[in-house]
Motif scaffolding. Structure first.
Motif, PDB file in Angstrom:
ATOM      1  N   UNK A  68       0.825  -1.203   0.000  1.00 32.38           N
ATOM      2  CA  UNK A  68       0.000   0.000   0.000  1.00 32.38           C
ATOM      3  C   UNK A  68       0.861   1.256   0.000  1.00 32.38           C
ATOM      4  N   UNK A  69       1.958   1.236   0.734  1.00 37.26           N
ATOM      5  CA  UNK A  69       2.884   2.380   0.735  1.00 37.26           C
ATOM      6  C   UNK A  69       3.502   2.592  -0.641  1.00 37.26           C
ATOM      7  N   UNK A  70       3.842   1.493  -1.306  1.00 41.09           N
ATOM      8  CA  UNK A  70       4.391   1.590  -2.658  1.00 41.09           C
ATOM      9  C   UNK A  70       3.375   2.179  -3.626  1.00 41.09           C
ATOM     10  N   UNK A  71       2.124   1.756  -3.498  1.00 40.54           N
ATOM     11  CA  UNK A  71       1.070   2.273  -4.378  1.00 40.54           C
ATOM     12  C   UNK A  71       0.893   3.770  -4.181  1.00 40.54           C
ATOM     13  N   UNK A  72       0.924   4.209  -2.933  1.00 40.77           N
ATOM     14  CA  UNK A  72       0.786   5.640  -2.652  1.00 40.77           C
ATOM     15  C   UNK A  72       1.967   6.425  -3.217  1.00 40.77           C
ATOM     16  N   UNK A  73       3.159   5.861  -3.063  1.00 44.01           N
ATOM     17  CA  UNK A  73       4.354   6.538  -3.583  1.00 44.01           C
ATOM     18  C   UNK A  73       4.310   6.613  -5.110  1.00 44.01           C
ATOM     19  N   UNK A  74       3.833   5.545  -5.747  1.00 46.06           N
ATOM     20  CA  UNK A  74       3.743   5.533  -7.212  1.00 46.06           C
ATOM     21  C   UNK A  74       2.729   6.566  -7.715  1.00 46.06           C
ATOM     22  N   UNK A  75       1.622   6.688  -7.004  1.00 46.12           N
ATOM     23  CA  UNK A  75       0.623   7.694  -7.375  1.00 46.12           C
ATOM     24  C   UNK A  75       1.210   9.094  -7.299  1.00 46.12           C
ATOM     25  N   UNK A  76       1.974   9.356  -6.238  1.00 42.99           N
ATOM     26  CA  UNK A  76       2.616  10.658  -6.086  1.00 42.99           C
ATOM     27  C   UNK A  76       3.604  10.922  -7.225  1.00 42.99           C
ATOM     28  N   UNK A  77       4.385   9.913  -7.586  1.00 41.35           N
ATOM     29  CA  UNK A  77       5.365  10.067  -8.665  1.00 41.35           C
ATOM     30  C   UNK A  77       4.673  10.293 -10.009  1.00 41.35           C
ATOM     31  N   UNK A  78       3.570   9.601 -10.244  1.00 39.93           N
ATOM     32  CA  UNK A  78       2.843   9.790 -11.501  1.00 39.93           C
ATOM     33  C   UNK A  78       2.263  11.202 -11.598  1.00 39.93           C
ATOM     34  N   UNK A  79       1.813  11.720 -10.461  1.00 38.48           N
ATOM     35  CA  UNK A  79       1.323  13.107 -10.452  1.00 38.48           C
ATOM     36  C   UNK A  79       2.458  14.080 -10.753  1.00 38.48           C
ATOM     37  N   UNK A  80       3.625  13.813 -10.177  1.00 38.23           N
ATOM     38  CA  UNK A  80       4.792  14.658 -10.449  1.00 38.23           C
ATOM     39  C   UNK A  80       5.186  14.569 -11.917  1.00 38.23           C
ATOM     40  N   UNK A  81       5.116  13.360 -12.460  1.00 37.33           N
ATOM     41  CA  UNK A  81       5.487  13.158 -13.856  1.00 37.33           C
ATOM     42  C   UNK A  81       4.535  13.898 -14.784  1.00 37.33           C
ATOM     43  N   UNK A  82       3.254  13.866 -14.459  1.00 38.53           N
ATOM     44  CA  UNK A  82       2.264  14.585 -15.269  1.00 38.53           C
ATOM     45  C   UNK A  82       2.528  16.090 -15.221  1.00 38.53           C
ATOM     46  N   UNK A  83       2.823  16.596 -14.005  1.00 34.91           N
ATOM     47  CA  UNK A  83       3.098  18.028 -13.862  1.00 34.91           C
ATOM     48  C   UNK A  83       4.362  18.416 -14.621  1.00 34.91           C
ATOM     49  N   UNK A  84       5.364  17.542 -14.584  1.00 30.82           N
ATOM     50  CA  UNK A  84       6.632  17.824 -15.260  1.00 30.82           C
ATOM     51  C   UNK A  84       6.455  17.853 -16.774  1.00 30.82           C
ATOM     52  N   UNK A  85       5.659  16.920 -17.290  1.00 33.68           N
ATOM     53  CA  UNK A  85       5.481  16.835 -18.736  1.00 33.68           C
ATOM     54  C   UNK A  85       4.636  17.980 -19.287  1.00 33.68           C
ATOM     55  N   UNK A  86       3.727  18.490 -18.470  1.00 32.41           N
ATOM     56  CA  UNK A  86       2.873  19.592 -18.926  1.00 32.41           C
ATOM     57  C   UNK A  86       3.476  20.955 -18.613  1.00 32.41           C
ATOM     58  N   UNK A  87       4.626  20.950 -17.967  1.00 34.50           N
ATOM     59  CA  UNK A  87       5.291  22.212 -17.642  1.00 34.50           C
ATOM     60  C   UNK A  87       5.867  22.853 -18.906  1.00 34.50           C
ATOM     61  N   UNK A  88       5.975  24.161 -18.867  1.00 36.51           N
ATOM     62  CA  UNK A  88       6.525  24.882 -20.023  1.00 36.51           C
ATOM     63  C   UNK A  88       8.013  24.612 -20.185  1.00 36.51           C
ATOM     64  N   UNK A  89       8.675  24.291 -19.094  1.00 32.90           N
ATOM     65  CA  UNK A  89      10.111  24.010 -19.130  1.00 32.90           C
ATOM     66  C   UNK A  89      10.357  22.594 -18.612  1.00 32.90           C
ATOM     67  N   UNK A  90      10.075  21.598 -19.431  1.00 31.04           N
ATOM     68  CA  UNK A  90      10.207  20.193 -19.032  1.00 31.04           C
ATOM     69  C   UNK A  90      11.676  19.793 -18.980  1.00 31.04           C
ATOM     70  N   UNK A  91      12.048  19.097 -17.888  1.00 26.67           N
ATOM     71  CA  UNK A  91      13.405  18.567 -17.748  1.00 26.67           C
ATOM     72  C   UNK A  91      13.388  17.083 -18.111  1.00 26.67           C
ATOM     73  N   UNK A  92      14.000  16.737 -19.228  1.00 27.41           N
ATOM     74  CA  UNK A  92      14.005  15.352 -19.688  1.00 27.41           C
ATOM     75  C   UNK A  92      14.724  14.435 -18.698  1.00 27.41           C
TER      76      UNK A  92
END
Length: 280
Positions: free
Chosen positions: A81-105
């Motif tokens: 369950x802790x891993x699932x929560x951490x993965x959800x947080x990372x996916x949210x970060x990834x979505x924010x990073x990809x939609x950012x105007x200055x994406x860091x590859x």
């Protein structure tokens, strides 16, 4: 003793190994009792005195250490369950990073690596859970029984039996509902004091949380639960209250079928304690 996260467990196991009788009580019960003693100053000494008096005045259930297999399953389920929560947080970060105007590859690449690692660790945990269950014939059959309930999958079934220690300390359905924090609390006094009924949420958070998605699945796939859901929604118009009612009924069903060693039968009328509607 009070249940203090995991910090009380070492002492509890030690006392049990020396043939001492132990009762473990939720902290809120002790604190509510302490308020009746008119204690002005709260110190370790006064708190221990309150716990001692509580133990002398009440008839408390004797604690027994959980079976090793249930303890191992509980740790694995909570780790997952802790891993699932951490993965959800990372996916949210990834979505924010990809939609950012200055994406860091490079940042995106590192985040994807962390998600891949979590996916691998989750598969490893699931294999360990399967291995533990397959090593116990009785538990394999019990898992099939619980999984026959609409909406209850293997992971949900494992979490339920792990968090309840195989229902060893549960004597009735009402106690189980209270343990999960799905019981109703209400305050009424005379004509002026009347609060809305609400679920207490004073119980096992992991057990309560794992019942949400199975309730939604049961409503979609089973005519009986769909009918209960629609009847409750038509009464008060609040879908979440009806979903909580289904969660409670599913949890009670797992207890009934586990104790009776019987599979779910859609045509059978199971005796389930009436649910007093409460706000979430």
């Amino acid at each position: 003793m009070e249940a203090t996260g995991v910090y009380h467990e070492s002492l509890a196991y030690y006392l049990c190994s020396t043939q001492k009788q132990i009762s473990i009580v939720l902290p809120n019960k002790i604190s509510n009792y302490a308020r009746t003693l008119d204690i002005k100053t709260i110190t370790d000494k006064s708190a221990s005195q309150a716990i001692a008096r509580f133990g002398l005045e009440r008839q408390l259930e004797i604690w027994q250490p959980p079976s090793k297999i249930f303890n191992d399953l509980r740790q694995l389920c909570r780790e997952r369950e802790q891993l699932v929560q951490e993965r959800t947080m990372l996916k949210n970060q990834l979505h924010a990073e990809r939609t950012s105007a200055t994406t860091s590859e490079k940042s995106v690449k590192r985040t994807n690596k962390r998600i891949a690692l979590i996916n691998a660790q989750e598969k490893e945990i699931q294999k360990e859970i399967t291995k533990l269950i397959n090593g116990d014939r009785v538990l394999v059959e019990k898992m099939k029984i619980i999984s026959s309930i609409p909406g209850i999958g293997n992971l949900t079934a494992v979490t339920i039996i792990a968090e309840t220690n195989g229902f060893e300390l549960i004597t009735n359905k009402k106690q189980l509902v209270s343990y999960a924090g799905l019981d109703v609390k209400e305050k009424t006094s005379g004509p002026s004091v009347k609060s809305k009924p609400r679920i207490s949420k004073r119980g096992n958070r992991n057990l309560r949380k794992v019942m949400h998605f199975p309730a939604l699945a049961a409503i979609r796939t089973d005519e009986r639960f769909r009918y209960i859901f629609l009847r409750l929604v038509s009464r008060h118009g609040i879908k979440m209250k009806a979903i909580v009612a289904i969660q409670r009924k599913l949890l009670e069903l797992t207890f009934i079928l586990w104790k009776n060693n019987s599979y779910y039968n859609p045509g059978h009328e199971y005796q389930i304690i009436p649910f007093q509607e409460a706000a979430v």
